[in-house]
Design a protein around this motif. Structure first.
Motif, PDB file in Angstrom:
ATOM      1  N   ASN A 132      -7.884  33.138  47.386  1.00  0.00           N
ATOM      2  CA  ASN A 132      -7.744  32.849  48.812  1.00  0.00           C
ATOM      3  C   ASN A 132      -9.018  32.234  49.406  1.00  0.00           C
ATOM      4  O   ASN A 132      -8.965  31.483  50.357  1.00  0.00           O
ATOM      5  CB  ASN A 132      -7.363  34.122  49.566  1.00  0.00           C
ATOM      6  N   ASN A 155      -0.598  33.501  59.909  1.00  0.00           N
ATOM      7  CA  ASN A 155       0.654  34.061  59.385  1.00  0.00           C
ATOM      8  C   ASN A 155       1.751  34.036  60.432  1.00  0.00           C
ATOM      9  O   ASN A 155       2.793  34.643  60.254  1.00  0.00           O
ATOM     10  CB  ASN A 155       0.422  35.492  58.895  1.00  0.00           C
ATOM     11  N   LEU A 161      -5.089  36.472  55.766  1.00  0.00           N
ATOM     12  CA  LEU A 161      -5.063  37.775  55.101  1.00  0.00           C
ATOM     13  C   LEU A 161      -6.412  38.085  54.473  1.00  0.00           C
ATOM     14  O   LEU A 161      -6.763  39.241  54.283  1.00  0.00           O
ATOM     15  CB  LEU A 161      -3.970  37.818  54.030  1.00  0.00           C
ATOM     16  N   THR A 183      -5.520  31.650  53.885  1.00  0.00           N
ATOM     17  CA  THR A 183      -4.730  32.372  54.884  1.00  0.00           C
ATOM     18  C   THR A 183      -5.598  33.400  55.588  1.00  0.00           C
ATOM     19  O   THR A 183      -6.668  33.759  55.098  1.00  0.00           O
ATOM     20  CB  THR A 183      -3.535  33.120  54.249  1.00  0.00           C
TER      21      THR A 183
END
Length: 157
Positions: free
Chosen positions: A128, A156, A115, A113
């Motif tokens: 991640n 996201n 993030l 992701t």
């Protein structure tokens, strides 16, 4: 399958290990001597892939954050104005024995992701982070580090 949509995997790190393991068994090579070489294909979508590669895997579903892939020059370039993410073409993850990445390429971290954060798993790596993908560029790799350029499997949004 002819290509794999990487964002669909719960644990893509294990899938990458499996791809290397398949290659190691096919050619009777020690798996710890294998690593991926990355080739950006002139294919935009999984439907464009007619046959699976002889070695390695074709991967789709990757996005570049803070940069774009120039399809004519086949190089990493600065993002277009107002563009936060851009879709990458199909990428060939090709196992190579004793592979040494080109120092002129940007080793873009690939995350699940955008993030870019995760918890440490039992191997000591972030849950991640997947791996680094070598991408050809005319800029010094440090330029892309300062731009915080990375590959991600999903946004996201």
């Amino acid at each position: 399958p002819t290509s794999f949509w990487l964002p669909g995997f719960y644990y893509p790190q294990g899938f990458m290990t499996g791809a290397l393991q398949t290659h190691a068994r096919r050619y009777q090579l020690p798996i710890d001597t294998l690593n991926f070489q990355f080739i950006m294909k002139n294919l935009e979508a999984p439907e464009d892939v007619s046959d699976a590669p002889e070695d390695g895997i074709y991967v789709s579903g990757l996005y570049l954050e803070a940069a774009r892939w120039d399809r004519r020059q086949k190089k990493l370039k600065t993002s277009n104005a107002g563009e936060m993410m851009s879709l990458m073409p199909i990428v060939h993850f090709q196992p190579v024995q004793n592979y040494v990445p080109n120092q002129a390429d940007y080793q873009a971290p690939l995350y699940k992701t955008n993030l870019r954060a995760g918890v440490l798993n039992t191997t000591g790596q972030s849950t991640n982070y997947i791996l680094d993908v070598g991408i050809p560029t005319d800029e010094a790799p440090r330029y892309w580090v300062l731009m915080a350029t990375a590959l991600v499997c999903m946004s996201n949004d």
